[in-house]
Design an enzyme around this catalytic site. Structure first.
Site, PDB file in Angstrom:
ATOM      1  N   CYS A 252      -2.305   9.717   3.159  1.00 17.31           N
ATOM      2  CA  CYS A 252      -1.434   9.328   1.042  1.00 17.31           C
ATOM      3  C   CYS A 252      -2.531   9.680   0.190  1.00 17.31           C
ATOM      4  CB  CYS A 252      -1.182   7.720   1.625  1.00 17.31           C
ATOM      5  SG  CYS A 252      -3.054   6.668   1.880  1.00 17.31           S
TER       6      CYS A 252
ATOM      7  N   GLU B 272       0.897  -1.507   0.242  1.00 20.20           N
ATOM      8  CA  GLU B 272       0.085   0.044  -0.271  1.00 20.20           C
ATOM      9  C   GLU B 272       1.287   1.558  -0.128  1.00 20.20           C
ATOM     10  OE1 GLU B 272      -3.201   0.212  -0.248  1.00 20.20           O
ATOM     11  OE2 GLU B 272      -3.648  -1.371  -0.217  1.00 20.20           O
TER      12      GLU B 272
END
Ligand code: NAD
Length: 466
Positions: free
Chosen positions: A254, A220
């Site tokens: 993110c 991720e």
């Protein structure tokens, strides 16, 4: 407090942790539905009972407000646990499949099985949620887990360690605190799955290390997520929702909108509305607001302040080195070749580049690595279709930011350089599960045409396999 004294850098200790977990796993202690449900309930209770401790640690490490902590760290995790508990029995059921004509007499099924020992490596930006949300999937799927929290948020790392040590047998779930040295030792171990959340550069190291033992991985990662504001966008809502996404955790998210691509006709209006949204959310001096987070470290603060030179700060631009805070800032007159447009910003600075045609936008985004997220503000369905069909990205929103990651019904993950694999809700269960294909053959009869013999007929085989 000297946090480093908790770091394990002795290889034999790490080897022992992994082998103890392997034994626990092979003793079948993680696999029954009851043991999984019990563990998830324990995790939920541990989080609920320690809410204040978690909030205090996040205040200390990142100056996160309690509301932000609840929505983006604690609440989202509790919701993930609740959703998983509700659906787990269904997800765990082996699935019968049809029998092909060539396989008459047999039965096929897909059996979900846990990998074994899962290693979860977490970043610092949502240091609590991003360590424990994958753990929900690992437990639900029947694995044991070793969690390595980020060393950059040491108070949260300690709380996670204490909380999980109180709740679980370390042979089942344990926390290994540490920095690069510790992680490197963990990566040498024969674990069965690696779930990594962090930067693209470290993601490459993880994949390389995992490759040495062919350990499956989820990565991720991050990257530069564009936010496009078209000429027909509802600008009031666009400004608020963009600032919601960029202001949260001071841009250290993110999936934060990394940079703005705005249609020339609405640029000036959007800037004014972004200014209003900032003052509505954080008051006239965001640097003093207790609703506004700080930058994680001096190194990141200095890196971000350097970016301010890459354009003209038409909104914000102020900062305070003592408190490691930087105002939400909109930078205009930014070129595609400037530093701020090369790497993921990961802070409250929003460079803005104007465009005239959608093709321009599409070509520019295609030149860059596939982003983790993409946001588009427009009322036009044609524009929505053009962008979603022609651009590849992990996931995103139309007329919003961030919200796609907060629902258990949508898988979350990147594509290409922004990541491999996805999780949340059912996808978390699937990520930590190997789906074993099983065929059970009848012994009541035996079709002889498959065996080599003089009677074996090619004609017959061709009929079946066309
Ligand atoms: P990072 O890659 O520096 O660190 C992540 C983890 O890797 C930490 O636990 C760290 O100790 C470890 N690590 C660091 N260097 C290592 C090395 N050389 N070898 C082995 N392990 C190492 O990331 P970060 O700074 O903590 O987090 C920010 C990054 O994470 C951003 O790029 C952001 O976009 C990304 N991120 C992605 C997601 C997502 O869900 N896709 C979520 C949050 C953050």
């Amino acid at each position: 407090m000297n946090h480093e004294r908790f770091y394990i850098t002795d290889e034999t200790v790490i080897e022992h942790i992994v082998s103890t977990q392997k034994q626990y796993f092979y003793a079948q202690k993680t696999k029954s539905i009851n043991s999984r449900i019990q563990a998830l309930n324990k995790l939920r209770d541990a989080v609920k009972q320690n809410e204040q401790r978690i909030m205090d640690a996040l205040k200390q490490d990142l100056n996160k407000s309690e509301v932000e902590v609840y929505t983006s760290e604690i609440g989202i995790l509790l919701e993930e646990i609740r959703f998983t508990l509700k659906h787990l029995a269904k997800w765990m059921k082996p699935k019968k499949v049809k029998t092909a004509l060539t396989h008459v007499g047999s039965k096929g099924k897909i059996v979900p099985e846990p990998y074994g020992v899962a290693l979860i490596i977490a970043p610092w930006n949502y240091p609590f949620q991003l360590a424990l949300s994958p753990l929900v999937g690992a437990i639900a799927a029947g694995n044991t887990a070793i969690i390595k929290p980020s060393e950059l948020t040491p108070s949260v790392s300690r709380v996670i360690q204490e909380l999980l040590a109180e709740a679980f047998d370390p042979a089942f779930v344990t926390v290994v605190e540490g920095a690069v040295d510790t992680t490197s030792l963990l990566l040498k171990q024969p674990v069965d799955y690696i779930f990594f959340t962090g930067s693209v550069n470290v993601g490459k190291i993880i994949m390389q290390e995992a490759g040495k033992q062919l350990i499956p991985v989820t990565l991720e990662l991050g990257g530069k997520s564009p936010c496009i504001v078209h000429e027909d966008a509802n600008l009031d809502l666009a400004a608020k929702r963009i600032m919601f996404g960029k202001g949260m955790n001071a841009g250290q998210t993110c999936v934060a909108p990394d940079y703005l691509l705005v249609h020339k006709k609405v640029k000036a209006q959007l800037v004014e509305k972004l200014r209003e949204a900032i003052s509505q959310f954080y008051g006239s001096n965001p640097l003093e607001s207790d609703r506004y987070g700080r930058i994680v470290s001096e190194r990141h603060f200095t890196r971000l302040v350097e970016f301010l030179k890459d354009g003209n700060a038409i909104v914000g631009g102020g900062y305070n080195k003592n408190t490691l805070t930087i105002e939400p800032t909109v930078l205009s007159e930014v070129s595609w070749t400037s530093d701020v447009m090369q790497e993921e910003i990961f802070g409250p600075i929003l460079p803005m580049i104007e465009y005239e045609t959608l093709d321009e936008v599409i070509h520019k985004v295609q030149e860059k690595a596939k982003p983790l997220a993409l946001y588009l503000f427009t009322e036009s369905e044609d524009v929505q279709n053009a962008i979603t069909e022609r651009l590849s990205f992990g996931g995103g929103c139309i007329n919003d930011t961030l919200m796609h990651i907060a629902t258990p019904y949508l898988p979350f993950g990147g594509v290409g350089e922004s990541g491999t694999g996805q999780y949340h809700g059912k996808d978390s269960f699937q990520t930590f599960t190997h789906f074993k294909s099983m065929l059970s053959q009848t012994t009541k009869f035996d079709l002889s045409f498959r065996y080599p013999s003089e009677k074996q007929s090619l004609k017959m085989i061709k009929k079946l396999l066309k």
